[in-house]
Design a protein around this motif. Sequence first.
Motif, PDB file in Angstrom:
ATOM      1  N   GLN A 194      -1.648   0.503  25.100  1.00 15.74           N
ATOM      2  CA  GLN A 194      -0.271   0.890  25.423  1.00 15.74           C
ATOM      3  C   GLN A 194       0.242   0.219  26.687  1.00 15.74           C
ATOM      4  O   GLN A 194       1.444   0.047  26.855  1.00 15.74           O
ATOM      5  CB  GLN A 194      -0.169   2.410  25.607  1.00 15.74           C
ATOM      6  CG  GLN A 194      -0.360   3.195  24.351  1.00 15.74           C
ATOM      7  CD  GLN A 194      -0.357   4.687  24.625  1.00 15.74           C
ATOM      8  OE1 GLN A 194      -0.725   5.140  25.702  1.00 15.74           O
ATOM      9  NE2 GLN A 194       0.060   5.455  23.631  1.00 15.74           N
ATOM     10  N   PHE A 195      -0.665  -0.135  27.577  1.00 13.78           N
ATOM     11  CA  PHE A 195      -0.282  -0.665  28.879  1.00 13.78           C
ATOM     12  C   PHE A 195       0.637  -1.880  28.810  1.00 13.78           C
ATOM     13  O   PHE A 195       1.560  -1.989  29.628  1.00 13.78           O
ATOM     14  CB  PHE A 195      -1.534  -0.978  29.719  1.00 13.78           C
ATOM     15  CG  PHE A 195      -1.246  -1.237  31.153  1.00 13.78           C
ATOM     16  CD1 PHE A 195      -0.853  -0.214  31.999  1.00 13.78           C
ATOM     17  CD2 PHE A 195      -1.365  -2.510  31.679  1.00 13.78           C
ATOM     18  CE1 PHE A 195      -0.586  -0.445  33.335  1.00 13.78           C
ATOM     19  CE2 PHE A 195      -1.106  -2.755  33.014  1.00 13.78           C
ATOM     20  CZ  PHE A 195      -0.714  -1.717  33.846  1.00 13.78           C
ATOM     21  N   PRO A 196       0.424  -2.823  27.865  1.00 11.21           N
ATOM     22  CA  PRO A 196       1.358  -3.960  27.797  1.00 11.21           C
ATOM     23  C   PRO A 196       2.826  -3.557  27.620  1.00 11.21           C
ATOM     24  O   PRO A 196       3.719  -4.328  27.944  1.00 11.21           O
ATOM     25  CB  PRO A 196       0.854  -4.777  26.609  1.00 11.21           C
ATOM     26  CG  PRO A 196      -0.601  -4.480  26.576  1.00 11.21           C
ATOM     27  CD  PRO A 196      -0.706  -3.018  26.963  1.00 11.21           C
ATOM     28  N   LEU A 197       3.074  -2.328  27.135  1.00 13.39           N
ATOM     29  CA  LEU A 197       4.457  -1.862  27.025  1.00 13.39           C
ATOM     30  C   LEU A 197       5.134  -1.832  28.401  1.00 13.39           C
ATOM     31  O   LEU A 197       6.325  -2.097  28.512  1.00 13.39           O
ATOM     32  CB  LEU A 197       4.512  -0.472  26.390  1.00 13.39           C
ATOM     33  CG  LEU A 197       4.036  -0.373  24.945  1.00 13.39           C
ATOM     34  CD1 LEU A 197       4.031   1.085  24.491  1.00 13.39           C
ATOM     35  CD2 LEU A 197       4.901  -1.227  24.027  1.00 13.39           C
ATOM     36  N   LEU A 214      -0.333   5.897  31.859  1.00 11.39           N
ATOM     37  CA  LEU A 214      -1.675   6.123  32.389  1.00 11.39           C
ATOM     38  C   LEU A 214      -1.950   7.586  32.725  1.00 11.39           C
ATOM     39  O   LEU A 214      -3.098   8.016  32.730  1.00 11.39           O
ATOM     40  CB  LEU A 214      -1.934   5.236  33.601  1.00 11.39           C
ATOM     41  CG  LEU A 214      -1.975   3.747  33.295  1.00 11.39           C
ATOM     42  CD1 LEU A 214      -2.133   2.933  34.573  1.00 11.39           C
ATOM     43  CD2 LEU A 214      -3.091   3.404  32.307  1.00 11.39           C
ATOM     44  N   LYS A 215      -0.924   8.362  33.009  1.00 12.08           N
ATOM     45  CA  LYS A 215      -1.126   9.775  33.339  1.00 12.08           C
ATOM     46  C   LYS A 215      -0.943  10.688  32.123  1.00 12.08           C
ATOM     47  O   LYS A 215      -1.055  11.893  32.243  1.00 12.08           O
ATOM     48  CB  LYS A 215      -0.159  10.200  34.440  1.00 12.08           C
ATOM     49  CG  LYS A 215      -0.401   9.534  35.784  1.00 12.08           C
ATOM     50  CD  LYS A 215      -1.698   9.979  36.394  1.00 12.08           C
ATOM     51  CE  LYS A 215      -1.481  11.206  37.218  1.00 12.08           C
ATOM     52  NZ  LYS A 215      -2.672  11.629  37.951  1.00 12.08           N
ATOM     53  N   SER A 216      -0.697  10.117  30.960  1.00  8.41           N
ATOM     54  CA  SER A 216      -0.498  10.932  29.765  1.00  8.41           C
ATOM     55  C   SER A 216      -1.829  11.316  29.136  1.00  8.41           C
ATOM     56  O   SER A 216      -2.838  10.658  29.339  1.00  8.41           O
ATOM     57  CB  SER A 216       0.360  10.187  28.748  1.00  8.41           C
ATOM     58  OG  SER A 216      -0.370   9.096  28.211  1.00  8.41           O
ATOM     59  N   GLY A 217      -1.845  12.373  28.369  1.00  9.04           N
ATOM     60  CA  GLY A 217      -3.021  12.764  27.616  1.00  9.04           C
ATOM     61  C   GLY A 217      -4.034  13.528  28.452  1.00  9.04           C
ATOM     62  O   GLY A 217      -3.863  13.720  29.640  1.00  9.04           O
TER      63      GLY A 217
END
Length: 112
Positions: free
Chosen positions: A56-59, A106-109
């Motif tokens: 997801q980070f490339p988003l 990064l702070k999700s989940g």
Amino acid sequence: MNTGNYYILYLLFLHIFGWNYMLSHILAFLISMVGSFFLNSYFTYKTKPTWKKFMQFPLTYVVNISVTTASIYLLVDVLGLNETVSPLLASVIAIPFTFLISKKILKSGPSH
């Protein structure tokens, strides 16, 4: 730290390899993105990196590369600023956007 990594790669591609400033920008950007994921995971947000987050980070960088690329183009081709300095100015413009989006990913989940 990531901006420094990006900028060193950019200067290497631009001045040592003699590549076009836009190609240098995009390649340096893509390479530094991987390091940025780990730096942001461990140090900025103190969260465990996962494959899901890595994918997801490339988003976050879709926004960042859009803002920086447009800014570099405007600074160099429209305003006539130096190719060496323009990426630093463009990075400053993009940092708030990238910070907010990467924090959300990064702070999700449950991993944080």
